[in-house]
Design a protein around this motif. Structure first.
Motif, mmCIF file in Angstrom:
data_model
loop_
_atom_site.group_PDB
_atom_site.id
_atom_site.type_symbol
_atom_site.label_atom_id
_atom_site.label_comp_id
_atom_site.label_asym_id
_atom_site.label_seq_id
_atom_site.Cartn_x
_atom_site.Cartn_y
_atom_site.Cartn_z
ATOM 1 N N TRP A 221 37.960 12.259 56.771
ATOM 2 C CA TRP A 221 36.509 12.336 56.631
ATOM 3 C C TRP A 221 35.769 12.428 57.978
ATOM 4 O O TRP A 221 34.550 12.262 58.021
ATOM 5 N N ARG B 13 35.474 11.165 46.789
ATOM 6 C CA ARG B 13 34.068 10.800 46.943
ATOM 7 C C ARG B 13 33.235 11.461 45.858
ATOM 8 O O ARG B 13 33.506 12.591 45.453
ATOM 9 N N ASN C 141 32.763 6.109 47.718
ATOM 10 C CA ASN C 141 33.939 6.452 48.509
ATOM 11 C C ASN C 141 35.130 5.636 47.996
ATOM 12 O O ASN C 141 35.153 4.418 48.122
ATOM 13 N N SER D 229 32.293 1.824 49.510
ATOM 14 C CA SER D 229 33.732 2.103 49.495
ATOM 15 C C SER D 229 34.458 1.139 48.570
ATOM 16 O O SER D 229 34.146 -0.062 48.545
#
Length: 344
Positions: A126, A255, A219, A177
């Motif tokens: 990423w 994602r 995420n 996340s």
């Protein structure tokens, strides 16, 4: 059953511990506030929640999913520091406070090796996306007031990230996340507008920045199923984990962008969050004068074993399509509540 020759129990039985009753409750709703994780514990079972927040008990030992997630988040927070250095410090702290049992240490160190591989792979995969994100804050703690029915509670927590995006950087986004062993892509995407933690963070960010949150970037990192080989050293295992993350990033990293409109947060608050908070307030007000003897309260109870709750295990639960999209596909209407009890 006779013991095998040379048998040694994996876990030594400890002598029974005599609980020490604290003089005062460890927690008070109005003084200390509430977090996402504590709300989950309360909804799971008021009595188990009371043992945690009032008496101060916590389960020790290794919980793989939680340890992986905690260590991974800490490594992200400490970037660009090398994850190997962060996990070494994390390991030292866990050993110092005896929160990992001696017989679990080998498994714990292997788990941290998986974390190191995940962090390397995540940062590499990423890297370009992160360069375009205008970060407002990372790993930011919050403590904001929440007004309900004439009462004020503290909503507390830590947000993985808040950033701005768009041509004029005028749209505020939340970055969240999660580490998971299994990934229900469609389910995650369709439920974020009704998710307790994510929308609670939206409330906090909206209060802190006095503007509407435009969306959520969710995420997800898959925890590996890779296991050590026979006679493989910890260093070799860590290298193999890292290589697996780097060579199969599409398998491990996902994602989703979810846009929010001005009604999403209010709908979630009135239909889901406020009823849960009212339930918590009613319970605490009913036992707070004597929280060590709660059983005279009609609002205190202990959840029995054997009750199934698909949502609590991370599954979609009942009426998923109906709840998330209003679809009746796959449903039928009954003409009795107890069809299994009706005689033929």
């Amino acid at each position: 059953m006779p013991k095998r020759k040379g048998y040694q129990p994996r876990v030594k039985v400890r002598p029974p511990q005599t609980p020490k009753k604290p003089r005062n409750a460890l927690w008070d709703l109005y003084r200390d506030g509430i977090t996402y994780s504590l709300l989950c514990k309360f909804d799971e079972c008021p009595e188990r929640f009371r043992k945690r927040v009032v008496e101060g008990w916590s389960e020790s030992g290794l919980q793989d999913g939680m340890e992986f997630g905690n260590a991974f988040h800490l490594c992200l927070e400490k970037l660009p520091r090398a994850p190997e250095q962060v996990t070494q410090d994390y390991q030292a702290v866990r050993y110092a406070n005896n929160s990992v049992e001696p017989h679990q240490r080998e498994d714990f160190e292997k788990l941290l090796a998986m974390v190191e591989g995940a962090v390397h792979g995540h940062a590499t995969y990423w890297a370009k996306d992160h360069e375009t994100m205008d970060w407002v804050g990372k790993e930011q703690t919050f403590d904001v007031p929440y007004h309900i029915d004439g009462k004020v509670l503290r909503l507390r927590g830590k947000i993985d990230g808040v950033y701005r995006e768009g041509r004029d950087k005028n749209r505020l986004w939340i970055f969240e996340s999660k580490t998971k062993s299994e990934i229900d892509q469609e389910g995650l995407h369709r439920t974020l507008r009704q998710d307790l933690q994510t929308m609670m963070y939206c409330l906090a960010v909206q209060h802190l920045h006095q503007e509407q949150v435009s969306g959520i970037l969710y995420n997800v990192i898959r925890r590996p199923s890779i296991r050590p080989r026979q006679n493989e050293s910890l260093v070799e295992f860590a290298r193999r984990c890292k290589d697996d993350y780097l060579t199969r990033p599409e398998f491990y990293f996902h994602r989703w962008e979810v846009l929010l409109d001005k009604n999403d947060l209010e709908l979630w608050r009135t239909r889901m969050f406020d009823p849960l908070i009212r339930k918590l307030i009613t319970w605490w007000d009913s036992i707070k004068d004597n929280p060590f003897e709660p059983w005279k309260s009609p609002h205190h109870w202990q959840k029995p074993f054997g009750m199934y709750n698909g949502l609590a295990t991370g599954r979609r639960g009942s009426f998923f399509d109906y709840i998330t999209s209003g679809s009746h596909t796959g449903l039928r209407q009954l003409n009795t509540v107890f069809p299994e009890l009706e005689s033929d």
